[in-house]
Design a protein around this motif. Structure first.
Motif: not given
Length: 561
Positions: A411-437
């Protein structure tokens, strides 16, 4: 007086839940109020489908259960895609939602929630008695942790304010996984026989090996065998820094890595489902190689498997290593033959830069980002044709450093949401989210959530103004108007949400990233990268023929640019 909503929230918080993601409605607002009162952090999402993906990504980066919460009826149905993804990824997520009242007739928003939940493969647990609400909540939490399956805890609407009698807090066991019985010594005999004949052994680790904590023992096993190491995408980075690790096995393998994997004559696959993408449509490993699958599954997951052992990755690796050392068989000569692996990463693979004056080659874009960004990062990627570029060129520091959203359910369309969860989980790391248009537009509401909640995040949109997978696979038969679009001004949209943004058409335009880094990576920077549309990733070029033939790889990630 303690209400049922408060008792459930307190039980969950008392047993280690620190983060929740959701959308409130009258079916869960009292629960959320009580949960935030315990000190748990609650992230308000813009769509329930994003909230469940946030909780799943949080687990991917931390190994800890998070809560997603919605109201009943449409609030629950909106999580269907993300919940199915979590089921297929075996992610322990606790979804707390409203439910139909137990003492009143059904309302227009009520439906068969249990049947709906179970049809997706998740488990349903319903509170029916205020007197046992705490125990029911504790059981639901234990179930998701123990069985690594999403569990939906349903709270009937007319019980939310019911008084719950005082009682000691129920205990929740700390078990995280169902125990897998170690194989009997005789079960390993065929594997040991194959290893005794091996000249070029390879140890392949999947997500199950990572979750079993087997990284060190697998590296020791490879050392004992004199073999090489590789991982699936879901375990990317497990052997980062190891001299004899070739990196990824499958469609994202570098040319040098694919060459070495194809030379292996015995492959020990630990905790890997061995889907068609990992096997690269049957190209990896070589046809004459003996493929051994060591997994918790009771049966091989693909007919390609020659030998199968049911067991925990770490337990089986220990048993093999102990036996090999006791026998003193010695290592193969493969490492000596090779001397050095050479360059096995994509950064060292040459390519013809096809950038134009107004569009950047996605390989040039990804390679330059890899040079600019700190190595301690979390890469979140949506599904899509584009996904190969960031995964290939921005290697993960460890498996928690790569969150490949949507790969289980294609499935596509979950990238932005995944980034929110990653930021919450590992705020010590730089979160980079890659998506297609395509995926970015599907999940656009939670770009706003990311901008609102993330102290630091970099968004990279690989924008070819099309559903790239469909263009490259079906472009000769599809109506162009159904798969290609006019350019979207993602930078303008991002600024409207409060982010900093830049349009990237050349490598020089990535100065925006340098500025962001120099300023301490504060806030969310969105890069609208106008990429050359006809640069096709190697994995898709290899798989296109199979897809066009009508069968194709059952586990190839769905992709849109």
């Amino acid at each position: 007086m303690t209400t049922l909503a408060a008792a459930v929230a307190e039980t969950i918080a008392n047993h280690g839940i620190r983060h929740a993601f959701g959308v409130v409605g009258n079916g869960n607002i009292y629960f959320v109020e009580a949960l935030t009162g315990t000190g748990a952090r609650y992230v308000p999402a813009r769509h329930e489908g994003g909230a469940i993906a946030m909780a799943e990504a949080y687990y991917r980066t931390t190994g800890e259960v998070a809560v997603c919460t919605t109201t009943y009826g449409p609030g629950l149905t909106n999580v269907a895609t993300g919940l199915t993804e979590a089921v297929k990824r075996r992610s322990p997520v606790l979804l707390v939602c409203g439910d139909a009242p137990v003492g009143r007739p059904p309302r227009p928003t009520d439906f068969a929630q249990r049947e709906f939940i179970e049809s997706l493969g998740a488990r349903a647990v319903r509170v029916t008695d205020p007197a046992t609400a705490r125990e029911t909540a504790a059981d639901a939490l234990e179930l998701t942790r123990r069985d690594r399956v999403p569990v939906v805890l349903c709270l009937p609407d007319d019980l939310l304010k019911a008084e719950v009698p005082a009682a000691p807090a129920p205990q929740v066991a700390t078990t995280r996984l169902v125990h897998v019985t170690p194989p009997a010594p005789g079960e390993l005999a065929p594997v040991l026989e194959a290893l005794a004949q091996a000249r070029r052994p390879l140890v392949l680790a999947g997500a199950g090996a990572w979750q079993a904590g087997a990284a060190k023992i697998l590296a020791d096993l490879a050392d004992e065998l004199g073999g090489l190491l590789a991982t699936t995408v879901q375990a990317a980075g497990l052997f980062a820094g190891h001299r004899w690790s070739v990196g990824l096995c499958g469609g994202f393998s570098s040319p040098r890595a694919a060459e070495l994997i194809a030379e292996a004559d015995v492959v020990l696959a630990f905790g890997a489902t061995l889907n068609t993408f990992t096997l690269h449509g049957g190209k990896l490993p070589g046809r004459d190689a003996t493929l051994v699958q060591i997994d918790a599954a009771a049966a091989p997951t693909t007919p390609r498997v020659d030998l199968a052992v049911t067991g925990d990755a770490a337990d089986v690796a220990v048993a093999l290593l102990d036996t090999l050392r006791a026998r003193g068989a010695g290592a193969s000569g493969w490492r000596t033959e090779l001397g050095e692996l050479g360059e096995t990463g994509w950064a060292d693979a040459p390519f013809e830069d096809r950038s134009t004056a107004d569009r950047i080659d996605p390989r040039a874009l990804s390679a330059e980002l890899a040079r600019l960004l700190p190595p301690e990062r979390t890469l979140v990627t949506d599904g899509g044709h584009f996904a190969g570029w960031p995964i290939m060129y921005l290697p993960a520091p460890d498996p928690a450093g790569l969150v490949f959203t949507g790969v289980g359910f294609q499935v596509i369309g979950l990238g932005f949401a995944g980034a929110v969860g990653a930021v919450a989980g590992r705020p010590d790391r730089t979160t980079v989210v890659a998506l297609g248009d395509g995926g970015a537009l599907m999940g656009l509401p939670d770009l706003e959530t990311l901008v609102r909640t993330a102290e630091s995040a970099l968004v990279v949109v690989y924008d070819d103004a099309a559903y790239g997978w469909e263009v490259h696979v079906y472009g000769d038969v599809a109506d162009p108007d159904t798969i290609a679009f006019a350019d979207t001004d993602f930078a303008g949209v991002a600024r409207a949400f409060g982010a900093t943004a830049a349009v990237v058409r050349t490598v020089e335009d990535l100065d925006a990233v340098r500025t962001w880094l120099d300023r301490g990576r504060a806030g969310t920077l969105v890069l609208d990268c106008k990429v050359v549309p006809d640069v096709v990733a190697g994995f898709l070029a290899d798989l296109a023929g199979q897809l066009q033939a009508g069968g194709g790889p059952a586990a190839a990630p769905r992709a849109a640019a």
